[in-house]
Design a protein around this motif. Structure first.
Motif, mmCIF file in Angstrom:
data_model
loop_
_atom_site.group_PDB
_atom_site.id
_atom_site.type_symbol
_atom_site.label_atom_id
_atom_site.label_comp_id
_atom_site.label_asym_id
_atom_site.label_seq_id
_atom_site.Cartn_x
_atom_site.Cartn_y
_atom_site.Cartn_z
ATOM 1 N N ALA A 437 0.837 -1.209 0.000
ATOM 2 C CA ALA A 437 0.000 0.000 0.000
ATOM 3 C C ALA A 437 0.873 1.260 0.000
ATOM 4 N N LEU A 438 0.226 2.397 -0.085
ATOM 5 C CA LEU A 438 0.880 3.698 -0.155
ATOM 6 C C LEU A 438 1.925 3.860 0.953
ATOM 7 N N SER A 439 3.088 4.361 0.572
ATOM 8 C CA SER A 439 4.211 4.680 1.461
ATOM 9 C C SER A 439 4.996 3.455 1.947
ATOM 10 N N PHE A 466 6.320 2.643 -2.868
ATOM 11 C CA PHE A 466 4.907 2.726 -3.273
ATOM 12 C C PHE A 466 4.426 4.174 -3.067
ATOM 13 N N ASP A 467 4.472 4.961 -4.171
ATOM 14 C CA ASP A 467 4.057 6.359 -4.074
ATOM 15 C C ASP A 467 2.685 6.563 -4.703
ATOM 16 N N GLU A 468 2.286 7.816 -4.868
ATOM 17 C CA GLU A 468 0.965 8.153 -5.392
ATOM 18 C C GLU A 468 0.767 7.647 -6.817
ATOM 19 N N LYS A 469 1.822 7.752 -7.626
ATOM 20 C CA LYS A 469 1.682 7.311 -9.022
ATOM 21 C C LYS A 469 1.536 5.785 -9.103
ATOM 22 N N THR A 470 2.258 5.074 -8.255
ATOM 23 C CA THR A 470 2.092 3.618 -8.207
ATOM 24 C C THR A 470 0.678 3.270 -7.768
ATOM 25 N N SER A 471 0.163 4.007 -6.782
ATOM 26 C CA SER A 471 -1.200 3.777 -6.298
ATOM 27 C C SER A 471 -2.223 4.021 -7.411
ATOM 28 N N GLY A 487 -6.543 0.891 -4.462
ATOM 29 C CA GLY A 487 -5.127 1.217 -4.609
ATOM 30 C C GLY A 487 -4.199 0.345 -3.774
#
Length: 524
Positions: A437-439, A466-471, A487
């Motif tokens: 997940a994010l971060s 795992f950043d915003e674009k990956t999410s 996400g």
């Protein structure tokens, strides 16, 4: 058998001894009767004297009869002892001084160990130790259970994960997953090293012992810890066991004239399956064939020879066997082969043993090109000996050499046309139980980013963070697959991501595409 023969011989001797004694007794009896008549004529004149003489003769007669009886009885007892007595009475086993130390060790433990010992376990351990001292990953001593598993793996269906493994340099390594098996679906690859099963380390185990842990009833879960070459962190791979049918041949038409046939292993009925498949494909218009031996761990030698004979002209060599004394046995093709059918064979690092015999045979004796990657490199032949208690000893009996006399052991066979699969085809597995997940940052995130990019979703980076674009890439993928678009990669989302990657590898199979290209060139 020897005791029964001794019994028969001695019985004949006793019989003739009996006949001879009866003749002697009869002669003595007749002589005694004559003497008695003479006694009667002179009885009145020499009554006292003759009575004493007759008495003496009668005692002699009884003594002789007793003597014959004793001889006859002794011969009978000897005969019985020879036939049915313990072997140590009639034979003496040769001394095996090389086992003295083993006997001493056994007796020392039996008499002095602080716990009661299981004699069967001690003996099995001694046999297993002898086999392990060979330093041969292809020789194994198997218990009753392990032997049943071994026989089942080549002659029927079995329940497990569906992967061929071997012991290599002290580790348990995957040779090849079986097509369509839970192992293949989970993403296991050749040369993956299994370090533990359900938390139990495989360190020091042979392949047979490891198989016993990995196999299990259909529907049950097993968790493998896997170390993949080139990947630093180990992977936890949960797999649901299933029934693994020993169906070994899969064929289909690629276009109107070219067929591809995959042989996944060499089992009891593989040659028959191949004949049936090829007959069916010929009816569909097959003019050329790609024979896919990738991920094929091998199997029965007789099947490899039988299948090679379908493509190698009669009389041409298929394989050579070299025994411990250097004596070489040449095995030629017994069939006419099918030289008029254009053929290309696909191999990779999962192609081993019997699949290498077939590959080398068609390459060197029929001029068939090989496409793909260097093969595994197993150049020995094994046989199995079953013991009365159901246990089994599998051991190496010979080297096998290619028709040109090359021993490919630990070297493999180089293809004529070397082609690799895309980089994403070797990506490791992601544990679906783990949440990405994010971060978060990990090697699993890095793998997921590469998978997303391979199937058309740009994660923006491939460094494992795992950043915003990956999410956003994960959300787009989830929406397209009608999954909860949160996400987060876990469970069903992770499994679907790996399924789509497998489909991508199949449609962009660079090795198969090259094999078809080479085949078309041979068909012109």
């Amino acid at each position: 058998m020897k005791n029964h023969l001794a019994f028969a011989v001695n019985l004949v001797l006793v019989y003739f001894l009996f006949l001879w004694s009866m003749k002697v007794v009869k002669a003595l009896e007749e002589k005694n009767v004559e003497q008695e008549k003479a006694l009667e004529e002179k009885m009145e004149q020499e009554q006292a004297t003759e009575n004493k003489s007759g008495y003496i003769r009668l005692k002699k007669f009884h003594f002789i009869m007793l003597l014959f009886f004793i001889v006859f009885l002794s011969a009978g007892i000897t005969t019985f002892a020879l036939a049915f007595g313990k072997e140590k009475v009639v034979t003496v086993a040769p001394q095996r001084t090389e086992f003295n130390k083993l006997y001493e060790a056994y007796d020392t433990l039996e008499n002095g160990y602080y716990k009661n010992l299981n004699q069967k376990k001690l003996i099995n351990g001694a046999i297993n130790g002898m086999v392990e001292s060979l330093d041969d990953p292809y020789s194994d001593y198997m218990s009753n259970e392990e032997a049943k598993s071994f026989h089942g793996s080549i002659s029927s269906s079995f329940e497990g994960i569906g992967a061929e493994i071997q012991e290599k340099d002290g580790h348990i390594v995957i040779v090849s997953p079986i097509k369509g098996s839970p192992a293949e679906k989970a993403g296991l690859k050749p040369n993956d090293m299994i370090t533990s099963v359900d938390g139990k380390s495989l360190q020091g185990m042979n392949s047979t012992q490891a198989v016993t842990l990995i196999r299990g009833k259909k529907g049950t879960k097993v968790e493998l810890m896997v170390q993949r070459p080139g990947i630093e962190a180990p992977m936890t791979v949960p797999i649901i066991r299933d029934e693994i049918p020993i169906e070994t041949v899969y064929g289909e038409m690629v276009d109107d004239s070219i067929a591809k046939v995959q042989i996944t292993s060499f089992s009891t009925n593989t040659s028959k399956e191949l004949v049936d498949t090829l007959n069916d494909l010929q009816k569909k218009g097959m003019k050329g064939l790609v024979l896919d031996l990738r991920q094929n761990p091998g199997g029965l030698l007789d099947q490899a020879i039988s299948i090679s004979s379908m493509f190698v002209p009669k009389g041409k060599l298929i394989v050579k066997e070299e025994d411990r004394n250097g004596k070489i046995k040449e095995i030629p093709s017994q069939n006419e082969g099918n030289p008029n059918l254009p053929l290309v064979v696909l191999i990779d690092k999962g192609s081993a043993s019997a699949s290498e015999i077939l590959s080398a045979a068609v390459k060197e004796s029929a001029g068939v090109p090989l496409v793909g990657e260097k093969s595994f490199g197993k150049g020995t032949v094994q046989t199995a000996a079953d013991f009365k208690d159901g246990s089994n000893l599998k051991y190496t009996i010979a080297k096998w050499l290619t028709p040109n006399g090359t021993w490919i052991h630990k070297k493999g066979i180089m293809p004529d046309v070397e082609v690799a699969l895309p980089d994403y085809a070797t990506l490791p597995i992601i544990n679906p139980d783990k949440e990405l997940a994010l971060s978060t940052s990990s090697t699993d995130v890095q793998t997921a980013q590469k998978m997303l990019k391979a199937i058309g979703y740009d994660p923006g980076r491939e460094d494992g963070f795992f950043d915003e674009k990956t999410s956003a890439a994960v959300v787009a993928f989830q929406k397209a697959q009608k999954l909860p678009a949160n996400g987060v990669l876990k469970g069903e989302s992770t499994l679907k991501l790996m399924d789509l990657l497998r489909e991508k590898i199949k449609t962009n199979d660079t090795q198969m595409l090259k094999a078809i290209e080479v085949l078309k060139g041979r068909m012109k």
